[in-house]
Write a protein that holds these residues in place. Structure first.
Motif, PDB file in Angstrom:
ATOM      1  N   ILE A   1       0.635  -1.049   0.180  1.00 20.50           N
ATOM      2  CA  ILE A   1       0.078   0.003   0.077  1.00 20.50           C
ATOM      3  C   ILE A   1       0.948   1.134   0.033  1.00 20.50           C
ATOM      4  O   ILE A   1       1.578   1.586   0.873  1.00 20.50           O
ATOM      5  N   CYS A   2       0.951   1.790  -1.043  1.00 19.36           N
ATOM      6  CA  CYS A   2       1.671   3.218  -1.218  1.00 19.36           C
ATOM      7  C   CYS A   2       1.043   4.681  -0.681  1.00 19.36           C
ATOM      8  O   CYS A   2      -0.363   4.705  -1.015  1.00 19.36           O
ATOM      9  N   THR A   3       1.593   5.469  -0.088  1.00 18.98           N
ATOM     10  CA  THR A   3       1.194   6.519   0.475  1.00 18.98           C
ATOM     11  C   THR A   3      -0.439   6.448   0.821  1.00 18.98           C
ATOM     12  O   THR A   3      -1.391   7.003   0.404  1.00 18.98           O
ATOM     13  N   PRO A   4      -0.727   5.859   2.005  1.00 19.17           N
ATOM     14  CA  PRO A   4      -1.820   5.573   2.388  1.00 19.17           C
ATOM     15  C   PRO A   4      -2.521   6.525   3.463  1.00 19.17           C
ATOM     16  O   PRO A   4      -2.704   6.544   4.285  1.00 19.17           O
ATOM     17  N   GLU A   5      -2.367   7.765   2.649  1.00 16.25           N
ATOM     18  CA  GLU A   5      -3.302   9.119   3.405  1.00 16.25           C
ATOM     19  C   GLU A   5      -4.525   9.147   2.532  1.00 16.25           C
ATOM     20  O   GLU A   5      -4.582   8.741   1.474  1.00 16.25           O
ATOM     21  N   ALA A   6      -5.250  10.092   3.429  1.00 13.56           N
ATOM     22  CA  ALA A   6      -6.578  10.454   2.754  1.00 13.56           C
ATOM     23  C   ALA A   6      -6.102  11.402   1.472  1.00 13.56           C
ATOM     24  O   ALA A   6      -5.298  12.313   1.717  1.00 13.56           O
ATOM     25  N   CYS A   7      -6.663  11.159   0.366  1.00 20.45           N
ATOM     26  CA  CYS A   7      -6.306  11.882  -0.930  1.00 20.45           C
ATOM     27  C   CYS A   7      -7.226  13.203  -0.729  1.00 20.45           C
ATOM     28  O   CYS A   7      -8.319  13.452  -0.756  1.00 20.45           O
ATOM     29  N   THR A   8      -6.415  14.242  -0.407  1.00 22.36           N
ATOM     30  CA  THR A   8      -7.162  15.691  -0.582  1.00 22.36           C
ATOM     31  C   THR A   8      -6.403  16.561  -1.558  1.00 22.36           C
ATOM     32  O   THR A   8      -5.418  16.199  -2.113  1.00 22.36           O
ATOM     33  N   GLU A   9      -7.123  17.838  -1.601  1.00 23.61           N
ATOM     34  CA  GLU A   9      -6.518  18.568  -2.833  1.00 23.61           C
ATOM     35  C   GLU A   9      -5.079  18.928  -2.324  1.00 23.61           C
ATOM     36  O   GLU A   9      -3.978  19.119  -3.192  1.00 23.61           O
ATOM     37  N   GLU A  10      -5.082  19.239  -0.935  1.00 20.60           N
ATOM     38  CA  GLU A  10      -3.634  19.874  -0.789  1.00 20.60           C
ATOM     39  C   GLU A  10      -2.478  18.467  -0.776  1.00 20.60           C
ATOM     40  O   GLU A  10      -1.528  18.566  -1.118  1.00 20.60           O
ATOM     41  N   PHE A  11      -3.067  17.406  -0.375  1.00 20.89           N
ATOM     42  CA  PHE A  11      -2.096  16.055  -0.594  1.00 20.89           C
ATOM     43  C   PHE A  11      -1.478  15.954  -2.075  1.00 20.89           C
ATOM     44  O   PHE A  11      -0.509  15.866  -2.481  1.00 20.89           O
ATOM     45  N   ALA A  12      -2.560  16.283  -2.849  1.00 15.42           N
ATOM     46  CA  ALA A  12      -2.433  16.072  -4.358  1.00 15.42           C
ATOM     47  C   ALA A  12      -1.426  16.917  -4.971  1.00 15.42           C
ATOM     48  O   ALA A  12      -0.391  16.876  -5.609  1.00 15.42           O
ATOM     49  N   ALA A  13      -1.390  18.433  -4.418  1.00 13.88           N
ATOM     50  CA  ALA A  13      -0.731  19.466  -4.805  1.00 13.88           C
ATOM     51  C   ALA A  13       0.864  19.099  -3.921  1.00 13.88           C
ATOM     52  O   ALA A  13       1.715  19.403  -4.731  1.00 13.88           O
ATOM     53  N   ARG A  14       0.893  18.620  -2.864  1.00 18.35           N
ATOM     54  CA  ARG A  14       2.144  18.363  -2.360  1.00 18.35           C
ATOM     55  C   ARG A  14       3.065  17.156  -3.121  1.00 18.35           C
ATOM     56  O   ARG A  14       4.137  17.196  -3.115  1.00 18.35           O
ATOM     57  N   THR A  15       2.174  16.071  -3.365  1.00 20.54           N
ATOM     58  CA  THR A  15       2.960  15.036  -3.800  1.00 20.54           C
ATOM     59  C   THR A  15       2.899  14.794  -5.269  1.00 20.54           C
ATOM     60  O   THR A  15       3.616  13.818  -5.852  1.00 20.54           O
ATOM     61  N   GLY A  16       2.111  15.472  -5.978  1.00 15.02           N
ATOM     62  CA  GLY A  16       1.829  15.154  -7.627  1.00 15.02           C
ATOM     63  C   GLY A  16       0.958  14.106  -7.742  1.00 15.02           C
ATOM     64  O   GLY A  16       0.885  13.981  -8.901  1.00 15.02           O
ATOM     65  N   TYR A  17       0.368  13.295  -6.748  1.00 13.96           N
ATOM     66  CA  TYR A  17      -0.444  12.498  -7.257  1.00 13.96           C
ATOM     67  C   TYR A  17      -1.894  12.817  -7.279  1.00 13.96           C
ATOM     68  O   TYR A  17      -2.313  13.448  -6.243  1.00 13.96           O
ATOM     69  N   PRO A  18      -2.446  12.483  -8.498  1.00 14.90           N
ATOM     70  CA  PRO A  18      -3.984  12.963  -8.480  1.00 14.90           C
ATOM     71  C   PRO A  18      -4.780  12.151  -7.487  1.00 14.90           C
ATOM     72  O   PRO A  18      -4.759  10.971  -7.114  1.00 14.90           O
ATOM     73  N   CYS A  19      -5.886  12.640  -6.959  1.00 19.78           N
ATOM     74  CA  CYS A  19      -6.897  11.888  -6.271  1.00 19.78           C
ATOM     75  C   CYS A  19      -7.597  11.095  -7.095  1.00 19.78           C
ATOM     76  O   CYS A  19      -7.824  11.409  -8.319  1.00 19.78           O
TER      77      CYS A  19
END
Length: 212
Positions: free
Chosen positions: A194-212
């Motif tokens: 399980i990679c980056t098991p964090e809740a996907c938020t707009e802030e998380f997407a902006a920080r990591t570059g992973y789209p939700c």
């Protein structure tokens, strides 16, 4: 012997027919079954099965696939290598007509196409593996091997022992399932990371570059 004679009366030389027959296995494994197919091609009768030992007639065997090792409906011997006492045979299923014609050709050609013809193991691949392989190719042939057909569910183990798949699975979807199943076809065991098991938020997407 009466059972064998009774089954032989089912042969109609004017038809295409396929019979799935069984008998108990050799002792001490008499609690299991040994199945085989009898193919009737307009009066030309042949028996097809997997036998652990090789018969003397090389033109009648291909690896462990044997043709006419015994009479069409004769049960196998009670004791291995002692062919004087034979088990009774039992008819499991039969078909005729166009299905039997196609199925008969498939069985006869199995000497060239069966993937485990050069390998035999008591737990599989064995005679039950062969019967299940044929039946799987013809689901309209309504036959069911009993639970004591040990080895019928044999599946060749993949060469890779451990595989790895990874993803966020947020949420899991059909693409993930296909991904995992593809890995299971190539590896005996699959570890799911399980990679980056964090809740996907707009802030998380902006920080990591992973789209939700």
């Amino acid at each position: 012997m009466q059972t064998e004679r009774k089954l032989a009366t089912l042969i109609d030389p004017s038809k295409h027919q396929v019979f799935l027959v069984s008998s108990p296995a050799h002792l001490p494994f008499g609690f299991a079954i040994h199945p085989w197919f009898v193919v009737n091609t307009l009066g030309q009768i042949s028996r097809w099965e997997i036998v652990s030992r090789e018969c003397e007639h090389r033109d009648m065997r291909w690896g462990h696939i044997h043709r006419d090792a015994l009479r069409p409906f004769q049960g196998i011997s009670v004791f291995p290598l002692f062919e004087k006492i034979f088990w009774p045979s039992k008819l499991l299923a039969t078909c005729e007509g166009s299905l039997a014609e196609t199925m008969g050709r498939f069985i006869i050609d199995s000497k060239n196409t069966y993937p485990y013809k050069d390998r035999y193991v008591l737990t599989g691949p064995n005679s039950n593996t062969y019967a299940r392989w044929v039946l799987s190719a013809f689901p309209s042939f309504t036959a069911t091997l009993p639970k004591n057909a040990f080895g019928q569910n044999y599946r060749k183990q993949p060469a890779i022992e451990v595989g790895l798949v990874h993803g966020r699975f947020q949420p899991p979807h059909k693409g993930h399932l296909r991904y995992i199943l593809a890995a299971l076809e190539q590896a005996q065991h699959v570890i799911i990371g399980i990679c980056t098991p964090e809740a996907c938020t707009e802030e998380f997407a902006a920080r990591t570059g992973y789209p939700c």
